[in-house]
Design a protein around this motif. Structure first.
Motif, PDB file in Angstrom:
ATOM      1  N   ILE A 135      28.722  90.931  47.824  1.00 58.27           N
ATOM      2  CA  ILE A 135      27.709  91.848  47.249  1.00 58.27           C
ATOM      3  C   ILE A 135      28.408  93.062  46.627  1.00 58.27           C
ATOM      4  O   ILE A 135      28.115  93.466  45.493  1.00 58.27           O
ATOM      5  CB  ILE A 135      26.706  92.311  48.331  1.00 58.27           C
ATOM      6  CG1 ILE A 135      25.882  91.130  48.841  1.00 58.27           C
ATOM      7  CG2 ILE A 135      25.798  93.416  47.791  1.00 58.27           C
ATOM      8  CD1 ILE A 135      24.969  91.469  50.021  1.00 58.27           C
ATOM      9  N   VAL A 136      29.391  93.610  47.347  1.00 56.13           N
ATOM     10  CA  VAL A 136      30.112  94.788  46.824  1.00 56.13           C
ATOM     11  C   VAL A 136      30.757  94.453  45.479  1.00 56.13           C
ATOM     12  O   VAL A 136      30.742  95.254  44.538  1.00 56.13           O
ATOM     13  CB  VAL A 136      31.174  95.266  47.838  1.00 56.13           C
ATOM     14  CG1 VAL A 136      32.031  96.395  47.254  1.00 56.13           C
ATOM     15  CG2 VAL A 136      30.514  95.733  49.142  1.00 56.13           C
ATOM     16  N   HIS A 146      21.866  94.401  50.118  1.00 55.96           N
ATOM     17  CA  HIS A 146      22.106  95.616  49.345  1.00 55.96           C
ATOM     18  C   HIS A 146      20.811  96.410  49.245  1.00 55.96           C
ATOM     19  O   HIS A 146      19.741  95.843  49.054  1.00 55.96           O
ATOM     20  CB  HIS A 146      22.589  95.231  47.937  1.00 55.96           C
ATOM     21  CG  HIS A 146      22.618  96.386  46.982  1.00 55.96           C
ATOM     22  ND1 HIS A 146      22.080  96.310  45.720  1.00 55.96           N
ATOM     23  CD2 HIS A 146      23.093  97.652  47.117  1.00 55.96           C
ATOM     24  CE1 HIS A 146      22.246  97.473  45.096  1.00 55.96           C
ATOM     25  NE2 HIS A 146      22.858  98.304  45.938  1.00 55.96           N
ATOM     26  N   VAL A 201      29.957 103.037  46.982  1.00 57.93           N
ATOM     27  CA  VAL A 201      29.217 102.077  47.819  1.00 57.93           C
ATOM     28  C   VAL A 201      29.465 102.430  49.286  1.00 57.93           C
ATOM     29  O   VAL A 201      30.605 102.729  49.680  1.00 57.93           O
ATOM     30  CB  VAL A 201      29.682 100.620  47.567  1.00 57.93           C
ATOM     31  CG1 VAL A 201      28.998  99.652  48.523  1.00 57.93           C
ATOM     32  CG2 VAL A 201      29.407 100.214  46.112  1.00 57.93           C
ATOM     33  N   ASN A 231      24.087 103.419  46.774  1.00 60.63           N
ATOM     34  CA  ASN A 231      24.254 101.968  46.962  1.00 60.63           C
ATOM     35  C   ASN A 231      24.742 101.701  48.380  1.00 60.63           C
ATOM     36  O   ASN A 231      25.852 102.109  48.756  1.00 60.63           O
ATOM     37  CB  ASN A 231      25.282 101.431  45.961  1.00 60.63           C
ATOM     38  CG  ASN A 231      24.647 101.093  44.638  1.00 60.63           C
ATOM     39  OD1 ASN A 231      23.653 100.373  44.597  1.00 60.63           O
ATOM     40  ND2 ASN A 231      25.183 101.640  43.564  1.00 60.63           N
ATOM     41  N   VAL A 279      25.245  98.704  51.418  1.00 62.63           N
ATOM     42  CA  VAL A 279      25.176  97.296  51.844  1.00 62.63           C
ATOM     43  C   VAL A 279      25.087  97.321  53.361  1.00 62.63           C
ATOM     44  O   VAL A 279      25.970  97.866  54.040  1.00 62.63           O
ATOM     45  CB  VAL A 279      26.412  96.505  51.378  1.00 62.63           C
ATOM     46  CG1 VAL A 279      26.290  95.041  51.804  1.00 62.63           C
ATOM     47  CG2 VAL A 279      26.581  96.609  49.856  1.00 62.63           C
ATOM     48  N   LYS A 311      19.400 100.043  47.303  1.00 63.57           N
ATOM     49  CA  LYS A 311      19.609 101.263  46.490  1.00 63.57           C
ATOM     50  C   LYS A 311      18.617 102.264  47.050  1.00 63.57           C
ATOM     51  O   LYS A 311      17.396 102.074  46.909  1.00 63.57           O
ATOM     52  CB  LYS A 311      19.304 100.972  45.021  1.00 63.57           C
ATOM     53  CG  LYS A 311      19.590 102.143  44.099  1.00 63.57           C
ATOM     54  CD  LYS A 311      20.944 102.000  43.430  1.00 63.57           C
ATOM     55  CE  LYS A 311      21.146 103.069  42.343  1.00 63.57           C
ATOM     56  NZ  LYS A 311      22.458 102.920  41.677  1.00 63.57           N
TER      57      LYS A 311
END
Ligand SMILES: Cc1cc2nc3c(=O)[nH]c(=O)nc-3n(C[C@H](O)[C@H](O)[C@H](O)COP(=O)(O)OP(=O)(O)OC[C@H]3O[C@@H](n4cnc5c(N)ncnc54)[C@H](O)[C@@H]3O)c2cc1C
Ligand SMILES: O=C([O-])C1=[NH+]CCC1
Length: 378
Positions: A341-342, A308, A195, A316, A318, A310
């Motif tokens: 969110i993570v 978020h 992420v 991924n 944020v 993609k």
């Protein structure tokens, strides 16, 4: 998603107030994850971030709308800063609690279009000791006789002292790595992170091609005026002025110039800021020197981008940028939402929760700011 069975590789790009509060919140939420690898990549670190030159004053400012998100983030952040004030962090973290006056319609403001601002600002419910100034106070308010105004307890964070404290806490965790580097595309990080958290402020305009984020140029002057212990903000016929005390200087502001990329000092702006502030506090007319700083607030037409994404390359990301004149004010609140969110992408390993050593379990019950304090103290 992870490189090996359960290594969580998270990269934060940007080490301003947004990036570092996010990093600290991640460490709290992933406290039991020894498999966490947190990399903080930034072209600049304190004292070269936008926050370092900010007034560090708590108030949602410079945003097109103050919506429920902003109020929630600002309220959460206020309470963290206030709790840090009532702890040892205040002594080294540059945290101050100040009485703060907002004044409308005093001399120097164009009375014709002066409105009687008796309604409360949306954030009034979030702070301590808020009240509208009554008629007697307005009439006897020093020499100004404003037509309306309010007083509250606000918080001032001297970011150039605060960020080093956060860095100190982060560097004590062996899961954290720092890289001083400018990246040119998130694709550079594709195979290095599960992420990526984008906290690059105004630079998101280039890094992720968001043309709606643009500069709101701010110029401020730091002067030596030890007699000023309260904060003042006021509308004048030349713009919005403010006087914000910090530990050993007072910050006089300010300008808010959209689409202005000039990072050099503008002498006309310096004179204007001094004129505006001297209208509220005439003793400032005696001030003839100070440190003038210029910064570019990350203004975004649709407000803060916290979401978020993609990417088409399968990365991924944020995003958390576009805080304009309120990045300090909403920092911890945004950090909390980013990490929430993570956690949906990389669920924290909580299986060790039950057999955590006593002091670790105790720590997990207290918000991270106390932990930062304890660790920093130790
Ligand atoms: C004059 C002035 C006064 C202000 N006063 C206040 C105030 O009183 N209260 C308040 O709440 N807010 C205030 N602000 C606003 C506040 O300073 C900002 O909202 C806040 O600092 C934004 O933080 P940030 O971390 O998003 O951005 P920044 O502080 O700009 O940090 C972005 C980071 O990302 C890094 N970066 C960018 N691009 C890349 C890349 N490609 N690769 C690697 N790293 C990269 C940068 O080096 C930097 O470290 C003020 C701003 C100004 C200019
Ligand atoms: O961005 C800014 O200049 C300010 N934000 C809060 C008060 C002043």
């Amino acid at each position: 998603m992870s490189s090996s069975s359960n290594t969580y590789r998270i990269t934060i790009v940007g080490a301003g107030i947004i990036g570092l509060t996010t990093a600290c919140t991640l460490l709290k939420e992933y406290a039991t994850n020894e498999n966490l690898q947190l990399t903080i990549i930034s072209e600049k670190f304190t004292p070269e971030t936008t926050g370092d030159i900010s007034a560090g004053y708590w108030e949602p400012y410079g945003l097109k709308t103050i919506d429920e998100r902003i109020l929630r983030w600002a309220g959460y952040t206020y309470n963290i800063f206030l709790s840090e004030f009532f702890s040892i962090k205040a002594s080294c973290g540059g945290i101050m609690k100040v009485t703060s006056y907002r004044l409308y319609g005093f001399n120097g403001q164009n009375k014709d279009n002066n409105i009687n601002n008796t309604e409360k600002p949306k954030f009034s419910e979030l702070v301590r000791h808020f009240r509208l100034l009554d008629q007697h106070e307005l009439e006897t308010f020093d020499h100004l006789k404003p037509t309306s105004g309010f007083v509250m307890s606000s918080i001032v964070v001297e970011v150039s002292k605060y960020l080093p404290q956060l860095l100190r806490f982060l560097s004590q965790d062996n899961r954290v790595k720092f890289i001083k580097k400018k990246i040119h595309s998130l694709i550079e990080l594709k195979d290095k992170a599960d992420v990526i958290i984008n906290c690059t402020g105004l630079a998101s305009r280039y890094l992720v091609g968001d043309q709606t984020v643009r500069p709101a140029r701010g110029q401020v002057i730091r002067v030596y005026a030890p007699w000023i212990k309260s904060a003042y903000s006021f509308d004048t016929d030349e713009g919005f002025g403010y006087v914000v005390p910090q530990s050993d200087r007072v910050v006089l502001g300010g300008t808010f110039q959209l689409n202005d990329w000039n990072t050099k000092v503008d002498e006309n702006d310096t004179r204007k800021i001094l004129r505006m502030c001297a209208k509220a506090l005439p003793a400032l007319e005696q001030i003839h020197s100070g440190r003038v700083d210029v910064g570019l607030r990350p203004y975004r037409d649709d407000g803060v981008r916290l979401e978020h994404e993609k990417t088409i390359d399968g990365i991924n990301v944020v995003h958390c940028y576009g805080h304009s004149g309120a990045g300090v004010t909403v920092s911890w609140g945004c950090a909390k939402d980013v990490v929430d969110i993570v956690k949906t992408l990389l669920p924290p390993n909580s299986k060790r929760q039950d057999n955590l050593p006593e002091h670790e379990q105790l720590w997990r019950l207290v918000p991270n700011f106390k932990y930062i304090i304890l660790r920093a103290k130790i």
